[in-house]
Design an enzyme around this catalytic site. Structure first.
Site, PDB file in Angstrom:
ATOM      1  N   HIS A   1      38.471  37.886  -8.228  1.00 58.73           N
ATOM      2  CA  HIS A   1      39.679  37.152  -7.814  1.00 58.73           C
ATOM      3  C   HIS A   1      40.000  36.030  -8.792  1.00 58.73           C
ATOM      4  CE1 HIS A   1      42.247  35.791  -4.108  1.00 58.73           C
ATOM      5  NE2 HIS A   1      42.871  35.541  -5.253  1.00 58.73           N
TER       6      HIS A   1
ATOM      7  N   ARG B   1      46.388  41.110  -2.417  1.00 59.04           N
ATOM      8  CA  ARG B   1      45.356  40.836  -1.418  1.00 59.04           C
ATOM      9  C   ARG B   1      44.601  42.109  -1.089  1.00 59.04           C
ATOM     10  NH1 ARG B   1      45.611  36.328  -2.787  1.00 59.04           N
ATOM     11  NH2 ARG B   1      45.952  34.452  -1.531  1.00 59.04           N
TER      12      ARG B   1
ATOM     13  N   GLU C   1      35.748  38.928   0.352  1.00 58.81           N
ATOM     14  CA  GLU C   1      35.450  38.235  -0.914  1.00 58.81           C
ATOM     15  C   GLU C   1      34.458  37.102  -0.651  1.00 58.81           C
ATOM     16  OE1 GLU C   1      39.875  39.083  -2.875  1.00 58.81           O
ATOM     17  OE2 GLU C   1      39.070  37.040  -2.799  1.00 58.81           O
TER      18      GLU C   1
HETATM   19  C1  8YV Z   1      43.999  31.147  -5.364  1.00 55.01           C
HETATM   20  C2  8YV Z   1      45.461  33.017  -4.934  1.00 55.01           C
HETATM   21  O1  8YV Z   1      43.353  30.522  -6.332  1.00 55.01           O
HETATM   22  O2  8YV Z   1      47.171  31.469  -5.000  1.00 55.01           O
HETATM   23  C3  8YV Z   1      46.708  32.431  -4.423  1.00 55.01           C
HETATM   24  O3  8YV Z   1      47.236  32.958  -3.416  1.00 55.01           O
HETATM   25  O4  8YV Z   1      45.054  34.049  -4.521  1.00 55.01           O
HETATM   26  C4  8YV Z   1      44.724  32.275  -5.935  1.00 55.01           C
HETATM   27  O5  8YV Z   1      45.568  31.765  -6.893  1.00 55.01           O
HETATM   28  C5  8YV Z   1      43.035  31.495  -4.343  1.00 55.01           C
HETATM   29  O6  8YV Z   1      43.709  31.814  -3.188  1.00 55.01           O
HETATM   30  C6  8YV Z   1      42.187  30.321  -4.062  1.00 55.01           C
HETATM   31  O7  8YV Z   1      41.196  30.756  -3.333  1.00 55.01           O
END
Ligand code: 8YV
Length: 327
Positions: free
Chosen positions: A289, A241, A270
């Site tokens: 991302h 993150r 983001e």
């Molecule tokens: C997601 C991610 O696709 O799963 C997570 O925590 O960061 C990604 O796989 C994303 O959060 C979707 O916005």
């Protein structure tokens, strides 16, 4: 009994059909301005919600008095007001496990691209600037055999360690709240991944990978002192993150030589704002991302999230419930 479900991010048609076969479904993505009114209207009677990438805070929960369960199409839960969910006894499901290998692949791609300057040199060819044999000014750095330092050693961290130790002959150091019992959890990493104090890991690692969830204890934890403790010329990768990193401190470390390069799939904001210096920084390989963004894995995430929602609404205990009470 048919219940009202609000789908707040597009699902694959086959998963949407599974929900529609059993329940009354509203599809409304609040990030699409034209769909926001429908989203807000549906909140009043929604018993279940499924989606991702949208903040579910106290205000939203107050507008959803019937809500019993949210199924997030993500493993990360930092978009959710966890204590408010616990207080309202709203169950939160997420999608651990199904994305581990894909995210580990993404992190390794970033690690290789940053060390070998893949994007920069591909652009050199694309822009017609490959006019002679490359010299030392365009050399990269080996990955195989280098020491990898992992901040965070959950399922994804361990998948990264497997690639490094078994595929690239890299000694792996990891830092986590507690040591992992490799004998039971990851026998193939026994003797290959070492639980290491933070400062020792930073001093010894050639490549530092952050694979941390975002919480009150990890927010901004990668700061000037952390970058300052890294080996001169280290490479930093973030696959967890963005807000775990103080981006100003990262820029400082890139501009004043502590860091040789950085590979970033996640950012504090983001999509990355146009005016972010990280977007065009010559030492940064930035991705939008895409950690889990493959057809196979996003479908597997949607499938698990749909199954969990159907189970919860049928009064069964879903496989992947996040323990909000712990927060
Ligand atoms: C997601 C991610 O696709 O799963 C997570 O925590 O960061 C990604 O796989 C994303 O959060 C979707 O916005």
């Amino acid at each position: 009994m048919r219940q009202h479900i609000l789908v707040f991010r597009e699902l694959p048609p086959d998963q949407l059909a599974r929900l529609q076969a059993v329940h009354d479904v509203t599809v409304a993505n609040p990030r699409v301005p034209a769909q926001l009114p429908a989203f807000q209207a549906a909140l009043a009677t929604a018993v279940g919600m499924i989606g991702s990438s949208y903040p579910v805070d106290e205000a939203l929960l107050a507008a959803a008095p019937q809500l019993k369960v949210i199924s997030s199409v993500s493993v990360g839960v930092d978009n959710y007001a966890l204590s408010a969910l616990a207080a309202r006894d709203v169950m939160l499901c997420h999608t651990p496990g199904v994305l581990d290998e894909t995210v580990a692949d993404t992190v390794f791609a970033l690690l290789m691209a940053s060390s070998r300057r893949i994007v920069e040199l591909s652009n050199l060819v694309r822009e017609g600037r490959w006019t002679k044999n490359i010299g030392e000014d365009l050399f990269g750095f080996d990955v195989h055999g280098k020491t990898l330092g992992l901040l965070g050693f959950g399922r994804i961290g361990q998948a990264i360690a497997r690639r490094a130790a078994l595929g690239f002959g890299m000694p792996v150091l990891y830092h986590a709240r507690r040591a992992v019992d490799l004998a039971t959890q990851a026998p193939e990493l026994q003797g290959r991944a070492l639980h290491t104090p933070m400062n020792e890991l930073l001093a010894r690692a050639d490549i530092v990978v952050a694979m941390l969830p975002l919480s009150s204890s990890t927010r901004g934890m990668i700061d000037t002192s952390v970058f300052g403790a890294m080996k001169p010329g280290a490479i930093f990768i973030n696959g967890g993150r963005g807000a775990t990193v103080q981006e100003d401190a990262l820029l400082q470390a890139l501009d004043h030589g502590t860091l040789r390069a950085a590979g970033l799939d996640v950012f504090a904001t983001e999509p990355l704002p146009m005016d972010s210096p990280l977007r065009t920084h010559p030492k940064v390989t930035a991705l939008p991302h895409i950690g889990s963004a493959t057809f196979e894995t996003r479908h597997a995430m949607a499938e698990l999230a749909t199954t969990s929602l159907l189970q919860a609404l049928a009064g069964e205990r879903p496989a992947a419930v996040f323990d909000t009470a712990a927060y």
